[in-house]
Write a protein that holds these residues in place. Structure first.
Motif, PDB file in Angstrom:
ATOM      1  N   GLU A 204       0.831  -1.202   0.000  1.00 50.60           N
ATOM      2  CA  GLU A 204       0.000   0.000   0.000  1.00 50.60           C
ATOM      3  C   GLU A 204       0.862   1.247   0.000  1.00 50.60           C
ATOM      4  O   GLU A 204       0.550   2.230  -0.686  1.00 50.60           O
ATOM      5  N   SER A 205       1.950   1.199   0.770  1.00 46.88           N
ATOM      6  CA  SER A 205       2.872   2.331   0.792  1.00 46.88           C
ATOM      7  C   SER A 205       3.493   2.543  -0.578  1.00 46.88           C
ATOM      8  O   SER A 205       3.632   3.676  -1.051  1.00 46.88           O
ATOM      9  N   ASP A 206       3.846   1.430  -1.227  1.00 50.74           N
ATOM     10  CA  ASP A 206       4.414   1.519  -2.578  1.00 50.74           C
ATOM     11  C   ASP A 206       3.396   2.113  -3.548  1.00 50.74           C
ATOM     12  O   ASP A 206       3.745   2.932  -4.404  1.00 50.74           O
ATOM     13  N   VAL A 207       2.142   1.666  -3.401  1.00 50.09           N
ATOM     14  CA  VAL A 207       1.091   2.176  -4.286  1.00 50.09           C
ATOM     15  C   VAL A 207       0.905   3.678  -4.073  1.00 50.09           C
ATOM     16  O   VAL A 207       0.766   4.449  -5.028  1.00 50.09           O
ATOM     17  N   VAL A 208       0.918   4.090  -2.784  1.00 50.57           N
ATOM     18  CA  VAL A 208       0.778   5.512  -2.470  1.00 50.57           C
ATOM     19  C   VAL A 208       1.923   6.305  -3.081  1.00 50.57           C
ATOM     20  O   VAL A 208       1.717   7.366  -3.700  1.00 50.57           O
TER      21      VAL A 208
ATOM     22  N   LEU B 223       3.867   5.445  -5.613  1.00 47.26           N
ATOM     23  CA  LEU B 223       3.756   5.435  -7.070  1.00 47.26           C
ATOM     24  C   LEU B 223       2.657   6.379  -7.541  1.00 47.26           C
ATOM     25  O   LEU B 223       2.805   7.062  -8.571  1.00 47.26           O
ATOM     26  N   THR B 224       1.548   6.400  -6.789  1.00 53.66           N
ATOM     27  CA  THR B 224       0.455   7.310  -7.145  1.00 53.66           C
ATOM     28  C   THR B 224       0.902   8.757  -7.032  1.00 53.66           C
ATOM     29  O   THR B 224       0.602   9.588  -7.909  1.00 53.66           O
ATOM     30  N   MET B 225       1.642   9.054  -5.964  1.00 55.49           N
ATOM     31  CA  MET B 225       2.148  10.411  -5.796  1.00 55.49           C
ATOM     32  C   MET B 225       3.128  10.767  -6.906  1.00 55.49           C
ATOM     33  O   MET B 225       3.108  11.888  -7.444  1.00 55.49           O
ATOM     34  N   GLN B 226       3.991   9.800  -7.262  1.00 55.67           N
ATOM     35  CA  GLN B 226       4.937  10.037  -8.348  1.00 55.67           C
ATOM     36  C   GLN B 226       4.203  10.252  -9.663  1.00 55.67           C
ATOM     37  O   GLN B 226       4.586  11.116 -10.474  1.00 55.67           O
ATOM     38  N   ARG B 227       3.133   9.481  -9.864  1.00 60.85           N
ATOM     39  CA  ARG B 227       2.347   9.647 -11.090  1.00 60.85           C
ATOM     40  C   ARG B 227       1.694  11.026 -11.123  1.00 60.85           C
ATOM     41  O   ARG B 227       1.720  11.712 -12.161  1.00 60.85           O
ATOM     42  N   HIS B 228       1.104  11.410  -9.996  1.00 60.98           N
ATOM     43  CA  HIS B 228       0.474  12.737  -9.928  1.00 60.98           C
ATOM     44  C   HIS B 228       1.500  13.840 -10.173  1.00 60.98           C
ATOM     45  O   HIS B 228       1.210  14.831 -10.861  1.00 60.98           O
ATOM     46  N   GLU B 229       2.697  13.664  -9.617  1.00 60.11           N
ATOM     47  CA  GLU B 229       3.748  14.654  -9.808  1.00 60.11           C
ATOM     48  C   GLU B 229       4.176  14.711 -11.271  1.00 60.11           C
ATOM     49  O   GLU B 229       4.394  15.801 -11.824  1.00 60.11           O
ATOM     50  N   ALA B 230       4.287  13.513 -11.878  1.00 60.34           N
ATOM     51  CA  ALA B 230       4.662  13.472 -13.291  1.00 60.34           C
ATOM     52  C   ALA B 230       3.581  14.122 -14.157  1.00 60.34           C
ATOM     53  O   ALA B 230       3.892  14.868 -15.105  1.00 60.34           O
TER      54      ALA B 230
END
Length: 208
Positions: free
Chosen positions: A147-151, A153-160
């Motif tokens: 879940e932490s990894d997903v969070v 990755l989601t944050m990285q995706r949003h940033e990208a």
């Protein structure tokens, strides 16, 4: 009649009866309090089988085993509390004058077998629950990490996505600014062109 007035044969029978009764008393105490768990003689840790379930220490389950039982079949931790146990032949224990004792032994061993089954089921049920709880805890940890990894990755995706959007916005502003500057230059060029056209006839007349 005292023991000193008994015949050697009677004394032998009495001694055997006392020794077998002493062993019977041990089994009866195990029926009451539970069969000891088998432990490793070196480490003292409770032994587990191939399924990681606790193992009961040895106890006789028939007349022959009871007759031969002298404590050597038990683990060290149990032997230390047994005291001295004596074996005898099945033939001797099978004599008619030991019939009542044999019946008590059979009843006690039957009760002990039932006790051992319940004891193992109860103990290993707790072990199974503990093992399942450990597995669940481990799975929860894995899920938490995932879940932490997903969070992340989601944050990285949003940033990208944000950076891409910002770059597009910057590119669009730059393009609009370029269009505006181009339009201004084209307008200036057109104005200069008109001015030159007006000046050209005047220059031609002045040279005549």
């Amino acid at each position: 009649m005292s023991e000193t007035t008994l015949s050697p044969d009677s004394l032998s029978k009495l001694l055997l009866s006392k020794r077998m009764s002493a062993k019977l008393a041990v089994l009866q105490s195990w029926v009451r309090d539970g069969v000891p768990w088998k432990t490793n003689d070196l480490s003292g840790q409770v032994c587990l089988d191939e399924n990681d379930e606790k193992v009961l220490d040895y106890f006789p389950t028939n007349i022959l085993e009871f007759a031969q039982w002298d404590g050597s079949q038990n683990c060290l931790s149990v032997r230390e509390h047994l005291g001295t146990l004596h074996s005898c032949s099945r033939t001797t224990l099978g004599q008619l004058y030991h019939q009542a004792l044999r019946e008590d032994i059979r009843k006690t061993m039957s009760a002990l077998e039932s006790k051992s089954v319940n004891q193992k089921e109860n103990a290993n049920r707790f072990l199974t629950i503990e093992r399942q709880n450990r597995e669940i805890l481990q799975l929860k940890k894995i899920i938490s990490v995932q879940e932490s990894d997903v969070v992340n990755l989601t944050m990285q995706r949003h940033e990208a996505v944000r950076k891409l959007r910002d770059e597009k916005d910057t590119h669009r502003r730059n393009r609009n600014q370029w269009k505006e500057e181009k339009a201004e230059l084209e307008a200036k060029i057109a104005e200069l062109t008109r001015t030159l056209r007006k000046l050209t006839p005047l220059k031609s007349r002045s040279t005549r």
